[in-house]
Enzyme design. Structure first.
Site, PDB file in Angstrom:
ATOM      1  CG  ASP A 113      -0.314  -0.477   2.501  1.00  0.00           C
ATOM      2  OD1 ASP A 113       0.928  -0.500   2.578  1.00  0.00           O
ATOM      3  OD2 ASP A 113      -1.048  -0.814   3.427  1.00  0.00           O
ATOM      4  CG  ASN A 121      -8.555  -2.082  12.874  1.00  0.00           C
ATOM      5  OD1 ASN A 121      -7.581  -2.657  12.349  1.00  0.00           O
ATOM      6  ND2 ASN A 121      -9.141  -1.039  12.319  1.00  0.00           N
ATOM      7  CG  HIS A 173      -5.693  -2.432   9.533  1.00  0.00           C
ATOM      8  ND1 HIS A 173      -5.776  -1.181  10.102  1.00  0.00           N
ATOM      9  CD2 HIS A 173      -4.367  -2.699   9.461  1.00  0.00           C
ATOM     10  CE1 HIS A 173      -4.551  -0.754  10.355  1.00  0.00           C
ATOM     11  NE2 HIS A 173      -3.674  -1.654   9.976  1.00  0.00           N
ATOM     12  CD  GLU A 190      -8.362   0.377   8.584  1.00  0.00           C
ATOM     13  OE1 GLU A 190      -8.727  -0.271   9.577  1.00  0.00           O
ATOM     14  OE2 GLU A 190      -7.269   0.974   8.513  1.00  0.00           O
TER      15      GLU A 190
HETATM   16  C1  F6R Z   1       1.612  -1.589   6.204  1.00  0.00           C
HETATM   17  C2  F6R Z   1       0.249  -2.090   6.359  1.00  0.00           C
HETATM   18  C3  F6R Z   1      -0.464  -2.086   7.679  1.00  0.00           C
HETATM   19  C4  F6R Z   1       0.372  -2.577   8.859  1.00  0.00           C
HETATM   20  C5  F6R Z   1      -0.443  -2.622  10.142  1.00  0.00           C
HETATM   21  C6  F6R Z   1       0.405  -2.964  11.347  1.00  0.00           C
HETATM   22  O1  F6R Z   1       2.028  -1.673   4.853  1.00  0.00           O
HETATM   23  O2  F6R Z   1      -0.307  -2.477   5.390  1.00  0.00           O
HETATM   24  O3  F6R Z   1      -1.620  -2.859   7.564  1.00  0.00           O
HETATM   25  O4  F6R Z   1       0.879  -3.854   8.576  1.00  0.00           O
HETATM   26  O5  F6R Z   1      -1.063  -1.387  10.353  1.00  0.00           O
HETATM   27  O6  F6R Z   1       1.290  -1.900  11.596  1.00  0.00           O
HETATM   28  P1  F6R Z   1       2.451  -1.991  12.684  1.00  0.00           P
HETATM   29  O7  F6R Z   1       3.425  -3.010  12.169  1.00  0.00           O
HETATM   30  O8  F6R Z   1       3.049  -0.611  12.698  1.00  0.00           O
HETATM   31  O9  F6R Z   1       1.813  -2.416  13.954  1.00  0.00           O
END
Ligand code: F6R
Length: 237
Positions: free
Chosen positions: A67, A136, A138, A143
């Site tokens: 992303d 959450n 995602h 989401e």
């Molecule tokens: C990043 C992504 C997000 C993260 C998720 C966890 O490219 O797609 O979904 O993997 O938000 O983030 P962290 O690792 O910072 O807890």
């Protein structure tokens, strides 16, 4: 889903690096799917170390990131482009032509989403997809919602996320309100998935995912449908 339990964050990073290294030794032209966020930083550090110490070769590797914010310039230090060059690409011998990150500065974002799916297909799909998980549940910018999108798409950031991001940008109008994200279908097509989850903040999402119930309200639950998904975690489950 197979679960590999590790003693701490460093062990999770090394275990994930072992999986990536084993693939690259066997298939030097592998296609990797990559994530940003805090969780994979230790993995990227381990890969840089193995490149420097043991000559782990990235010259024929192709990568696709999950992303990117939209709109955002790749030079912006909040962009996922910037993150990837800082933590991995800038320190290994990757061919920039083989790096794919959704274009946060695309003039036509819808066309950029289609082009991304086409590039994924042209590369023959992802061999190994690295994922993090949101508190959450995602995955990428998929989401919790009434429905999820299968393919790469434009995702609206929630007001909470926009507000939380505001502190990183000079002017409020610079804070991205959207992102371009691979969809759950693009992710589930990967031949193997490594989901990294560290810290108590992730416990609820991980436990709900492992319950095996599949719901769009917990996008990570769709990983239960994948035949070769591995959770690497420091949580005692
Ligand atoms: C990043 C992504 C997000 C993260 C998720 C966890 O490219 O797609 O979904 O993997 O938000 O983030 P962290 O690792 O910072 O807890």
């Amino acid at each position: 889903m197979k679960v590999i339990q590790c003693k701490d964050y460093d062990a999770v990073s090394q275990q994930a690096a072992n999986e990536v290294e084993a693939l690259l030794r066997q298939r030097p032209d592998a296609v990797l799917g990559l994530a940003t966020g805090s969780t994979p930083i230790g993995l990227y550090e381990a890969l840089v170390e193995r490149h420097r110490q043991n000559g782990l070769d990235f010259s024929r590797v192709t990568t696709f990131n999950l992303d990117e914010y939209y709109p955002i310039s790749p030079q912006n230090d909040q962009s996922y482009h910037f993150f990837m060059w800082k933590h991995l690409f800038g320190s290994v011998n990757i061919d920039p032509q083989r790096v794919h990150i959704p274009k946060g500065d695309a003039e036509d974002p819808d066309a950029a989403c289609l082009a991304y799916e086409e590039a994924l297909a042209a590369a023959g799909g992802i061999d190994l997809q690295i994922l993090g998980i949101g508190n959450n549940g995602h995955i990428a910018f998929n989401e919790p919602a009434e429905y999820l999108r299968a393919a790469t798409h434009r995702a609206q950031l929630t007001e909470d996320t926009i507000e939380a991001n505001a502190r990183f940008f000079d002017r409020p109008e610079d804070v991205p309100r959207e992102a371009i994200s691979m969809g759950m279908g693009s992710i589930l097509k990967a031949r193997r998935i490594l989901l990294l989850a560290c810290g108590e903040k992730k416990r609820r999402a991980v436990e709900e995912m492992l319950s095996g119930k599949i719901t769009t309200q917990l996008p990570a639950s769709f990983l239960n449908l994948h035949p070769d998904a591995i959770l690497i975690t420091d949580l005692e489950l």
